[in-house]
Design an enzyme around this catalytic site. Structure first.
Site, mmCIF file in Angstrom:
data_model
loop_
_atom_site.group_PDB
_atom_site.id
_atom_site.type_symbol
_atom_site.label_atom_id
_atom_site.label_comp_id
_atom_site.label_asym_id
_atom_site.label_seq_id
_atom_site.Cartn_x
_atom_site.Cartn_y
_atom_site.Cartn_z
ATOM 1 N N ASN A 82 0.822 -1.220 0.000
ATOM 2 C CA ASN A 82 0.000 0.000 0.000
ATOM 3 C C ASN A 82 0.842 1.249 0.000
ATOM 4 O OD1 ASN A 82 -0.322 1.786 2.671
ATOM 5 N ND2 ASN A 82 0.355 -0.267 3.239
ATOM 6 N N ASN A 109 3.517 5.882 15.931
ATOM 7 C CA ASN A 109 3.794 5.291 14.619
ATOM 8 C C ASN A 109 5.114 5.825 14.072
ATOM 9 O OD1 ASN A 109 3.918 4.529 11.966
ATOM 10 N ND2 ASN A 109 1.851 5.168 11.410
ATOM 11 N N CYS A 159 5.533 4.148 9.207
ATOM 12 C CA CYS A 159 5.010 4.323 7.844
ATOM 13 C C CYS A 159 6.172 4.622 6.889
ATOM 14 C CB CYS A 159 3.997 5.466 7.840
ATOM 15 S SG CYS A 159 3.153 5.621 6.285
ATOM 16 N N ASN A 199 5.757 -2.675 11.350
ATOM 17 C CA ASN A 199 5.006 -1.916 10.361
ATOM 18 C C ASN A 199 5.380 -2.501 8.992
ATOM 19 O OD1 ASN A 199 3.615 0.222 8.947
ATOM 20 N ND2 ASN A 199 3.795 1.400 10.845
ATOM 21 N N THR A 200 5.034 -1.834 7.932
ATOM 22 C CA THR A 200 5.212 -2.439 6.604
ATOM 23 C C THR A 200 6.651 -2.307 6.095
ATOM 24 O OG1 THR A 200 4.413 -0.385 5.674
ATOM 25 C CG2 THR A 200 2.819 -2.170 5.889
ATOM 26 N N CYS A 246 11.724 -34.915 -5.727
ATOM 27 C CA CYS A 246 12.787 -34.929 -4.704
ATOM 28 C C CYS A 246 14.129 -35.271 -5.350
ATOM 29 C CB CYS A 246 12.446 -35.912 -3.593
ATOM 30 S SG CYS A 246 12.159 -37.587 -4.169
ATOM 31 N N CYS A 284 17.358 -32.829 -5.273
ATOM 32 C CA CYS A 284 18.617 -33.230 -4.637
ATOM 33 C C CYS A 284 19.738 -33.316 -5.677
ATOM 34 C CB CYS A 284 18.455 -34.558 -3.906
ATOM 35 S SG CYS A 284 19.881 -34.935 -2.870
ATOM 36 N N CYS A 343 23.525 -37.855 2.651
ATOM 37 C CA CYS A 343 22.471 -36.864 2.871
ATOM 38 C C CYS A 343 22.930 -35.898 3.965
ATOM 39 C CB CYS A 343 21.182 -37.576 3.284
ATOM 40 S SG CYS A 343 19.904 -36.469 3.893
ATOM 41 N N CYS A 369 19.403 -31.457 4.511
ATOM 42 C CA CYS A 369 19.078 -30.054 4.217
ATOM 43 C C CYS A 369 17.572 -29.801 4.226
ATOM 44 C CB CYS A 369 19.670 -29.655 2.877
ATOM 45 S SG CYS A 369 18.856 -30.424 1.468
#
Ligand SMILES: Cc1cc2nc3c(=O)[nH]c(=O)nc-3n(C[C@H](O)[C@H](O)[C@H](O)COP(=O)(O)O)c2cc1C
Ligand code: SF4
Ligand code: SF4
Lengths: 71, 431
Positions: free
Chosen positions: B73, B132, B135, B200-201, B348, B352, B379, B382
């Protein structure tokens, strides 16, 4: 050689020294990995280059173990 | 039925669900309808010198069929005169004396400006104030909002000015548009804040229209950066809340904001240190009535766990959130594929093979069928294969019982440093 096999090979070497009562007495870590200095109570020395991540982790496990067994 | 009441720095509320300062709290009509719907509190749309908004002001990021994964926004603070807002705040508080009515404020960073607005707003009877400092657009260009919220000294000074005259608790709302949010959180505490709220944003540009080459949204062909919120920002908000909660210098309660859409999100924020939560995008997407599910869900969750009060959740996971250097390097998990539920989609294996450690292989089982199998010794745990697998539960990450005692990176470095300082030939500082 897979990463795991490389680690196994490095671990085997380190375990070999440890089983012969070598202790890790020095280390240098750089872009190529870890360079260990090992020393036998009888005075004999050895060097070991560890490249894999797991071996570089493992040798510190050994080191901590070594510290614990010393105290 | 568990007790859902919370008390944030002296502001009591029948439940932890508040509407954040934003379009849903723009007028008395809206806030009263929200309270009727079940919201425990509301932070009134930020008051200050009334602004003028642009006409096109919202945009959303829809992702793969999920509408409003993120919301953007370029709206500013209230565009209505103070007197009208104050009259509606007074009426709302009179009708709903037991709900938390907090009023958000933003004025220029001048002491007398803060004194003036705090006194005027408190005179009509509010439960608290929220400053605030967040903003990120428009107001920031005028030296307010995130422009002052990014400077710890200005956060501290303005909090102090508000506190000099405030009779009710002061919440400081922080901007996420900063490298280390604890620096401004600590500044708020130094200024005397009774609580902090975040986030806040986040600075954002929702998109560019590839046909017209306009920004999204555009105002007569031009766009400006906006503030991002909604489900997409939750992980960022949660991290920032947790970082504040675990910082010993941030000694005040936290109101958690950012992507809260369900009761589950609220539980996560509370476990990570929030006393309650605030909601904007989810209410804008689905309306006030989402709070019914939030209340029911939270109630059931607490009952199932035998918790008498929602306050028992606050902060319970904070000690589990650590610096990376304190994680156990000897802990290990590996992926395991359940061939009964696997649909052989191969995702998968591809994941991998192409982008992890090449350890999922196609093998033939005893029945002669081709199946996928993890070569567990290679392996690294992860989680990628489990993440991309479309079948819930087909891949589980299984803990490997190790033989080594736990060892963190910090412990490792300490041991190595001690050795380097010892009899060895190479001395090197630990990094
Ligand atoms: C359209 C819009 C307007 C907003 N206006 C304000 C405002 O006036 N004051 C304020 O403190 N925050 C404002 N916010 C930020 C919200 O209060 C909230 O911090 C943010 O949206 C994150 O929460 P969410 O993910 O639940 O939306 C606004 C957000 C939106 C989407
Ligand atoms: S967890 Fe990672 S390394 Fe292990 S099989 Fe899955 S993708 Fe490969
Ligand atoms: S991604 Fe899941 S379903 Fe697809 S092959 Fe792998 S385990 Fe089976």
């Amino acid at each position: 050689m897979s990463e795991f096999e490389q680690f196994q090979a490095e671990k085997l070497k380190l375990d070999g020294y440890v089983s012969q009562k070598f202790r890790i007495v020095g280390v240098k870590e750089d872009l190529e990995g870890a360079w260990l200095d090992l020393e036998h109570p009888g005075g004999e020395t050895a060097k070991l280059h560890l490249k894999t991540a797991n071996a570089r982790k493992y040798y510190v496990n050994v080191l901590l173990q070594q510290g614990r067994s010393k105290s | 039925m568990a007790d859902l009441r919370i008390n944030l720095a002296g502001i009591a509320s029948p439940n932890p669900f508040w509407l954040a300062s934003a379009p849903p709290t723009n007028t008395g009509y809206q806030v009263q309808r929200a309270f009727e719907a079940g919201w425990g509190g509301a932070v009134w749309k930020t008051l200050g010198d009334p602004i003028i908004n642009t006409s096109s002001r919202f945009a959303a990021v829809h992702f793969n069929g999920q509408r409003v994964a993120g919301f953007n926004n370029i709206e500013l603070i209230t565009d209505r005169p103070l007197e009208i807002n104050l009259k509606e705040i007074y009426e709302t508080k009179k009708r709903f004396p037991n709900h938390a009515l907090v009023v958000s404020l933003m004025v220029e960073p001048k002491r007398e400006k803060w004194h003036e607005i705090v006194k005027k707003v408190e005179a009509v009877g509010v439960d608290g104030l929220e400053l605030n400092f967040g903003c990120p657009h428009g107001m920031a260009e005028r030296g307010m909002g995130s422009a002052s919220g990014q400077q710890p000294d200005l956060v501290e000074a303005q909090t102090m000015w508000a506190k000099e005259v405030a009779q009710t608790p002061v919440i400081v709302k922080l901007t996420p548009n900063i490298t280390d949010i604890t620096s401004t959180a600590k500044a708020a505490v130094r200024g005397g804040a009774d609580a902090i709220s975040l986030i806040n944003t986040i600075n954002s540009l929702a998109g560019v229209d590839i046909d017209t080459w306009h920004t999204i949204p555009h105002v007569g062909g031009k766009g400006s950066h906006g503030g991002y919120c909604g489900p997409a920002v939750k992980p960022i908000a949660l991290h920032m809340v947790a970082d504040c909660a675990r910082n010993p210098a941030v000694t005040v309660p936290i109101s958690g904001i950012g992507g809260v859409s369900t009761w589950r999100d609220a539980v996560e924020f509370m476990l990570m240190g929030a006393t309650g939560v605030q909601v904007c995008t989810a209410a804008m997407h689905h309306g006030f009535r989402i709070v019914e599910d939030m209340i029911d869900g939270l109630n059931n969750y607490l009952d199932e766990r035998g918790l008498a009060s929602v306050t028992e959740l606050t902060g319970k996971s904070v000690h589990r959130y650590e610096d990376w250097g304190n994680l156990d390097l000897n802990y290990a998990v590996v992926a395991r594929i359940d061939t009964d539920t696997c649909i052989n989609c191969n995702k998968c294996h591809i994941a991998c093979e192409d982008t992890s450690h090449q350890c999922i292989e196609r093998v033939t089982n005893a029945q002669g069928e081709a199946i996928l199998q993890v070569r567990e010794e290679d392996c690294v745990g992860c989680n990628l294969c489990a993440i991309v697998c479309p079948v819930e539960g087909a891949i589980t990450m299984v803990e490997v019982q190790g033989t080594e005692a736990p060892m963190t990176w910090n412990e490792r470095q300490k041991a190595v440093a001690e050795l380097e300082g010892g009899p060895g030939p190479n001395k090197k500082e630990a990094v």
